[in-house]
Motif scaffolding. Structure first.
Motif, PDB file in Angstrom:
ATOM      1  N   ARG A 126      22.503  18.412 102.404  1.00  0.00           N
ATOM      2  CA  ARG A 126      23.541  18.940 101.510  1.00  0.00           C
ATOM      3  C   ARG A 126      23.990  17.875 100.509  1.00  0.00           C
ATOM      4  NH1 ARG A 126      25.634  23.842 102.659  1.00  0.00           N
ATOM      5  NH2 ARG A 126      25.086  24.747 104.666  1.00  0.00           N
ATOM      6  N   ALA A 153      21.329  17.732  97.905  1.00  0.00           N
ATOM      7  CA  ALA A 153      21.390  18.934  97.072  1.00  0.00           C
ATOM      8  C   ALA A 153      22.530  18.823  96.058  1.00  0.00           C
ATOM      9  CB  ALA A 153      21.564  20.178  97.943  1.00  0.00           C
ATOM     10  N   GLN A 159      22.258  18.719  91.863  1.00  0.00           N
ATOM     11  CA  GLN A 159      23.034  19.550  90.951  1.00  0.00           C
ATOM     12  C   GLN A 159      23.804  18.684  89.967  1.00  0.00           C
ATOM     13  OE1 GLN A 159      25.558  22.397  92.845  1.00  0.00           O
ATOM     14  NE2 GLN A 159      26.105  23.385  90.935  1.00  0.00           N
ATOM     15  N   LEU A 178      13.217  19.080  98.186  1.00  0.00           N
ATOM     16  CA  LEU A 178      14.229  20.042  97.759  1.00  0.00           C
ATOM     17  C   LEU A 178      13.905  20.477  96.338  1.00  0.00           C
ATOM     18  CD1 LEU A 178      17.387  18.078  98.960  1.00  0.00           C
ATOM     19  CD2 LEU A 178      16.188  19.885 100.170  1.00  0.00           C
ATOM     20  N   ARG A 213      15.106  23.429  93.178  1.00  0.00           N
ATOM     21  CA  ARG A 213      16.041  24.479  92.778  1.00  0.00           C
ATOM     22  C   ARG A 213      15.679  24.934  91.379  1.00  0.00           C
ATOM     23  NH1 ARG A 213      20.734  23.408  89.653  1.00  0.00           N
ATOM     24  NH2 ARG A 213      20.694  21.336  88.796  1.00  0.00           N
TER      25      ARG A 213
END
Length: 148
Positions: free
Chosen positions: A7, A10, A14, A32, A34
């Motif tokens: 987390r 992540a 972002q 990871l 996105r």
């Protein structure tokens, strides 16, 4: 690697606008990825003579005056290094005056060893390449102007 660490990474992705991150820890690899939200296209009206003369500044009043020449501003979705070609000795993806189709690759922006292809969101003609090869670009840096 535990959920808390994942987390944390992540959130970092972002914050930095990254689309992918690969972490190797104790012979285990965690990747990871996105999807970026669609970047809003900014349409800028610029007089045709101003688009050709890179060194002459354009005032806001000038750009509003001529609504017939519409340009699409292609901006960097990430912080990274701009590459005009797929390889060092290869021809650039596009040049000024080239006609491009929606979905066509315009350049690559490398962010943390991840190559992000930047594509045309509409058909048009490359009116201006706003950055140079190997230039570090920020999020939102204008890369190209495409005439509709």
């Amino acid at each position: 690697m535990n959920e808390t660490e994942i987390r944390k990474y992540a959130g970092l992705m972002q914050e930095l606008g990254l689309t992918g991150l690969e972490i190797t820890e104790n012979d285990k690899v965690v990747r990871l990825e996105r999807a970026l939200p669609a970047v809003a296209k900014e349409v800028v009206a610029v007089p045709e003579t101003a688009a050709l003369a890179v060194s002459s500044p354009v005032s806001a009043a000038d750009s509003i005056a001529d609504d017939t020449a519409e340009y699409i501003s292609v901006k960097s979705p990430v912080v990274g290094v701009f590459y005009a070609a797929p390889a060092e000795n290869a021809d650039p993806y596009v040049a000024v005056g080239d006609r491009v189709k929606k979905g066509q690759t315009l350049c690559i922006v490398e962010a943390m060893k991840l190559m992000n292809e930047i594509t045309a969101e509409e058909d048009g003609v490359i009116a201006e390449i706003c950055v140079t090869n190997d230039q570090v670009v920020e999020y939102g840096t204008e890369l190209f102007r495409i005439k509709r």
